[in-house]
Motif scaffolding. Structure first.
Motif, PDB file in Angstrom:
ATOM      1  N   GLY A  24      31.168  48.062  97.659  1.00 35.21           N
ATOM      2  CA  GLY A  24      30.321  47.202  97.064  1.00 35.21           C
ATOM      3  C   GLY A  24      28.987  47.889  97.129  1.00 35.21           C
ATOM      4  O   GLY A  24      28.774  48.680  98.009  1.00 35.21           O
ATOM      5  N   VAL A  25      27.928  47.645  96.312  1.00 34.60           N
ATOM      6  CA  VAL A  25      26.776  48.280  96.416  1.00 34.60           C
ATOM      7  C   VAL A  25      26.110  48.097  97.665  1.00 34.60           C
ATOM      8  O   VAL A  25      24.939  48.770  97.982  1.00 34.60           O
ATOM      9  CB  VAL A  25      25.709  48.023  95.092  1.00 34.60           C
ATOM     10  N   ASP A  26      26.201  46.963  98.486  1.00 40.18           N
ATOM     11  CA  ASP A  26      25.550  46.689  99.459  1.00 40.18           C
ATOM     12  C   ASP A  26      26.128  47.219 100.752  1.00 40.18           C
ATOM     13  O   ASP A  26      25.731  46.738 101.994  1.00 40.18           O
ATOM     14  CB  ASP A  26      25.317  45.129  99.752  1.00 40.18           C
ATOM     15  N   ASN A  27      27.130  47.948 100.587  1.00 42.11           N
ATOM     16  CA  ASN A  27      27.956  48.645 101.741  1.00 42.11           C
ATOM     17  C   ASN A  27      28.305  50.051 101.659  1.00 42.11           C
ATOM     18  O   ASN A  27      29.240  50.293 101.248  1.00 42.11           O
ATOM     19  CB  ASN A  27      29.241  47.776 102.105  1.00 42.11           C
ATOM     20  N   PHE A 181      26.096  67.642  89.337  1.00 42.90           N
ATOM     21  CA  PHE A 181      25.833  66.582  90.438  1.00 42.90           C
ATOM     22  C   PHE A 181      24.563  65.830  90.053  1.00 42.90           C
ATOM     23  O   PHE A 181      24.649  64.527  90.275  1.00 42.90           O
ATOM     24  CB  PHE A 181      25.718  66.971  91.593  1.00 42.90           C
ATOM     25  N   ASP A 182      23.486  66.405  89.525  1.00 47.38           N
ATOM     26  CA  ASP A 182      22.144  65.923  89.450  1.00 47.38           C
ATOM     27  C   ASP A 182      22.246  64.868  88.169  1.00 47.38           C
ATOM     28  O   ASP A 182      21.732  63.698  88.146  1.00 47.38           O
ATOM     29  CB  ASP A 182      21.047  66.689  89.101  1.00 47.38           C
ATOM     30  N   SER A 183      23.072  65.281  87.245  1.00 46.26           N
ATOM     31  CA  SER A 183      23.185  64.253  86.082  1.00 46.26           C
ATOM     32  C   SER A 183      23.895  63.030  86.261  1.00 46.26           C
ATOM     33  O   SER A 183      23.690  62.079  85.807  1.00 46.26           O
ATOM     34  CB  SER A 183      23.952  65.163  84.973  1.00 46.26           C
ATOM     35  N   THR A 184      24.976  63.320  87.452  1.00 47.82           N
ATOM     36  CA  THR A 184      25.619  62.356  87.639  1.00 47.82           C
ATOM     37  C   THR A 184      25.110  61.384  88.612  1.00 47.82           C
ATOM     38  O   THR A 184      24.922  60.071  88.471  1.00 47.82           O
ATOM     39  CB  THR A 184      26.919  62.688  88.452  1.00 47.82           C
ATOM     40  N   LEU A 185      24.249  61.879  89.621  1.00 43.75           N
ATOM     41  CA  LEU A 185      23.522  61.113  90.607  1.00 43.75           C
ATOM     42  C   LEU A 185      22.231  60.254  89.900  1.00 43.75           C
ATOM     43  O   LEU A 185      22.179  59.120  90.009  1.00 43.75           O
ATOM     44  CB  LEU A 185      22.281  62.191  91.042  1.00 43.75           C
ATOM     45  N   LYS A 186      21.790  60.592  88.660  1.00 36.36           N
ATOM     46  CA  LYS A 186      20.576  59.914  87.903  1.00 36.36           C
ATOM     47  C   LYS A 186      21.198  58.650  87.210  1.00 36.36           C
ATOM     48  O   LYS A 186      20.652  57.879  86.865  1.00 36.36           O
ATOM     49  CB  LYS A 186      19.993  60.939  86.773  1.00 36.36           C
ATOM     50  N   ALA A 187      22.778  58.815  87.020  1.00 37.19           N
ATOM     51  CA  ALA A 187      23.075  57.756  86.149  1.00 37.19           C
ATOM     52  C   ALA A 187      24.130  56.782  87.040  1.00 37.19           C
ATOM     53  O   ALA A 187      24.124  55.608  86.756  1.00 37.19           O
ATOM     54  CB  ALA A 187      24.048  58.116  85.165  1.00 37.19           C
ATOM     55  N   ASN A 188      24.321  57.027  88.203  1.00 38.38           N
ATOM     56  CA  ASN A 188      25.425  56.424  88.855  1.00 38.38           C
ATOM     57  C   ASN A 188      25.189  56.215  90.420  1.00 38.38           C
ATOM     58  O   ASN A 188      25.193  57.458  91.120  1.00 38.38           O
ATOM     59  CB  ASN A 188      26.897  56.947  88.521  1.00 38.38           C
ATOM     60  N   LEU A 189      24.867  55.184  90.976  1.00 36.70           N
ATOM     61  CA  LEU A 189      24.523  54.950  92.362  1.00 36.70           C
ATOM     62  C   LEU A 189      25.456  55.044  93.285  1.00 36.70           C
ATOM     63  O   LEU A 189      25.306  55.343  94.512  1.00 36.70           O
ATOM     64  CB  LEU A 189      24.070  53.267  92.579  1.00 36.70           C
ATOM     65  N   SER A 190      26.842  55.363  92.941  1.00 36.55           N
ATOM     66  CA  SER A 190      27.800  55.373  93.748  1.00 36.55           C
ATOM     67  C   SER A 190      28.094  56.902  94.078  1.00 36.55           C
ATOM     68  O   SER A 190      29.051  57.084  94.732  1.00 36.55           O
ATOM     69  CB  SER A 190      29.342  54.857  93.149  1.00 36.55           C
ATOM     70  N   VAL A 191      27.286  57.749  93.485  1.00 39.02           N
ATOM     71  CA  VAL A 191      27.252  58.907  93.894  1.00 39.02           C
ATOM     72  C   VAL A 191      26.006  59.606  94.736  1.00 39.02           C
ATOM     73  O   VAL A 191      25.146  59.193  94.047  1.00 39.02           O
ATOM     74  CB  VAL A 191      27.450  60.042  92.563  1.00 39.02           C
ATOM     75  N   GLY A 192      26.040  60.079  95.909  1.00 39.53           N
ATOM     76  CA  GLY A 192      24.864  60.236  96.566  1.00 39.53           C
ATOM     77  C   GLY A 192      24.692  61.508  97.330  1.00 39.53           C
ATOM     78  O   GLY A 192      25.853  62.275  97.714  1.00 39.53           O
ATOM     79  N   LEU A 193      23.589  62.186  97.626  1.00 43.35           N
ATOM     80  CA  LEU A 193      23.228  63.078  98.703  1.00 43.35           C
ATOM     81  C   LEU A 193      23.412  62.803 100.018  1.00 43.35           C
ATOM     82  O   LEU A 193      23.558  61.365 100.299  1.00 43.35           O
ATOM     83  CB  LEU A 193      21.854  63.534  98.533  1.00 43.35           C
ATOM     84  N   PRO A 194      23.834  63.497 101.009  1.00 39.48           N
ATOM     85  CA  PRO A 194      24.093  65.037 100.749  1.00 39.48           C
ATOM     86  C   PRO A 194      25.019  65.349 100.136  1.00 39.48           C
ATOM     87  O   PRO A 194      26.220  64.565 100.069  1.00 39.48           O
ATOM     88  CB  PRO A 194      24.005  65.483 102.277  1.00 39.48           C
ATOM     89  N   PHE A 195      25.012  66.756  99.648  1.00 38.04           N
ATOM     90  CA  PHE A 195      26.364  67.341  99.139  1.00 38.04           C
ATOM     91  C   PHE A 195      27.066  68.241 100.174  1.00 38.04           C
ATOM     92  O   PHE A 195      26.273  69.082 100.550  1.00 38.04           O
ATOM     93  CB  PHE A 195      26.026  67.950  97.787  1.00 38.04           C
ATOM     94  N   ASP A 196      28.173  68.556  99.968  1.00 37.41           N
ATOM     95  CA  ASP A 196      28.818  69.579 100.702  1.00 37.41           C
ATOM     96  C   ASP A 196      29.237  70.754  99.681  1.00 37.41           C
ATOM     97  O   ASP A 196      29.640  70.545  98.487  1.00 37.41           O
ATOM     98  CB  ASP A 196      29.992  69.170 101.572  1.00 37.41           C
ATOM     99  N   PHE A 197      28.917  71.910 100.208  1.00 34.51           N
ATOM    100  CA  PHE A 197      29.130  73.053  99.145  1.00 34.51           C
ATOM    101  C   PHE A 197      29.773  74.118  99.748  1.00 34.51           C
ATOM    102  O   PHE A 197      29.321  74.749 101.147  1.00 34.51           O
ATOM    103  CB  PHE A 197      27.575  73.449  98.858  1.00 34.51           C
ATOM    104  N   GLN A 198      30.534  74.900  98.991  1.00 32.51           N
ATOM    105  CA  GLN A 198      31.425  75.990  99.815  1.00 32.51           C
ATOM    106  C   GLN A 198      31.877  76.995  98.647  1.00 32.51           C
ATOM    107  O   GLN A 198      32.140  76.659  97.327  1.00 32.51           O
ATOM    108  CB  GLN A 198      32.685  75.324 100.398  1.00 32.51           C
ATOM    109  N   ILE A 199      32.038  78.133  99.333  1.00 32.78           N
ATOM    110  CA  ILE A 199      32.201  79.513  98.263  1.00 32.78           C
ATOM    111  C   ILE A 199      33.265  80.086  99.073  1.00 32.78           C
ATOM    112  O   ILE A 199      33.239  80.581 100.154  1.00 32.78           O
ATOM    113  CB  ILE A 199      30.963  80.256  97.970  1.00 32.78           C
TER     114      ILE A 199
END
Lengths: 245, 245
Positions: A24-27, A181-199
């Motif tokens: 839910g958006v409140d949790n 990720f930025d495009s997704t973040l801008k449009a959908n509250l269920s995706v959020g920072l921070p991001f994990d990143f690996q090479i």
């Protein structure tokens, strides 16, 4: 929801995952969705999880053999002879976890579903990446389909389809992931920072770069702002529709 | 699936819808999803439909009073005193159609669901646009949320969010719709050309421009190619990630 992307480049593998989980958006909460196992120089395995958090955390715990005392843990994925076997073990663990969750409750298996992106390399073998389904079976990335997304995949897909090139550098690929990720973040509250990143560089069999992109990361914000401006410029550069047609 | 967008500009309303319907990937067809009623100078009403095709076609037929002989048809939406009443009539027709479909069969109502975007103006009144839900209730576009999408909305949303401006011209807005539709087309087989496209200028109460963008439309292909190139340039213009971080 979740957003994870794994890309196979000529130079190696690059992974990014968000950390937002919600009931839910409140949790909403922050949980790591990227896990790695590494025997530097011998093998490296990275898993990114999308789906039911109880399922994916349980799968990771089982893979880490957390039922055993610390000194007795010899995760079988660190002993499997090939990445294909690693994917098999992870797929079976996932399927069994989902099944046992469904047996315990009255709900359908889909409630406990999860999808995993698994990538890595064992010394002397081919670097590879798999997308593992809740049913435990999986597909492997190829030159035709060199990247996998999981979770909230749609917003960030058009730029991946358009800008991905197998020969791109890690620095370029990191930029591409940030934009997606930025495009997704801008449009959908269920995706959020921070991001994990690996090479993972090809044939190194170790994690070459590991970072957490925090909410105030200056590079991410530069990309986010810059992409907005660059998009508008790109848009302006196109010819307008001729209304007299 | 389907992709429809209706945008409210300072200058008027602009609508675009695709025409692909599918029952499985091996059963695709072309059907118009945009319908208009017009008494030039007095009122104009445009409806775009997403969802179950039998439901939406039935709704449109009922609105057109196709149960009656040609000379007896006086569609009530052409006599309603306000756009709010028009939306009410359409919403009720939609809800009743979905309900009767569900009663006739054993399936859930969601199987017969549909969502409608309705926009237009009645002379002397405010131009407006509504998004009507399967339940028959609706929301109205405002300056905070000046555009509605329905169907396969996610791929084409990031560019709308970034490039939409209420003061843009119809020629720019048409370009924006083309880009948004192109991003969707590139990623999802269930959305397809041709597109239907329409413009209603504020206070004219008639259709100012009506076009079908065919599969070989030169402008659309110019935008599609140009957007790919412009996106890559925009992407290149951003700074790369510093791996030494």
């Amino acid at each position: 929801m979740t957003y994870c992307v794994g890309m196979q480049l000529n130079a190696g593998l690059i992974f990014m995952s968000d950390t937002r989980t919600n009931a839910g958006v409140d949790n909403i909460s922050t949980f790591r969705k990227m896990y790695s196992w590494e025997v530097p120089g011998e093998r490296v395995i990275t898993v990114m999880a999308a789906g039911n958090l109880a399922t994916t955390q349980s799968v990771i715990s089982q893979l880490e053999e957390r039922t055993k005392a610390l000194q007795d843990r010899r995760p079988s994925i660190l002993e499997a002879p090939s990445m294909f076997q690693v994917a098999n073990i992870i797929g079976e663990t996932l399927r069994e976890t989902i099944r046992s969750g469904a047996l315990a409750g009255a709900n359908a298996e889909s409630q406990f579903g999860a999808t995993l992106i698994v990538g890595g390399q064992i010394a002397g073998q081919k670097m590879c990446m798999f997308l593992i389904y809740p049913e435990g079976n999986f597909i492997e990335a190829t030159t035709d389909t060199p990247f996998f997304q999981s979770g909230e995949t749609k917003y960030g897909r058009p730029i991946l389809v358009r800008a991905y090139e197998p020969g791109m550098s890690f620095a370029e690929a990191a930029k591409l992931l940030m934009v997606s990720f930025d495009s997704t973040l801008k449009a959908n509250l269920s995706v959020g920072l921070p991001f994990d990143f690996q090479i993972v560089r090809k044939d190194e069999c170790r994690i070459a770069h590991n970072a957490r992109i925090e909410a105030d990361d200056p590079y991410f914000h530069e990309i986010s702002r810059g992409w907005g401006t660059a998009l508008k410029q790109a848009f302006r550069s196109l010819p307008e529709y001729d209304l007299s047609l």
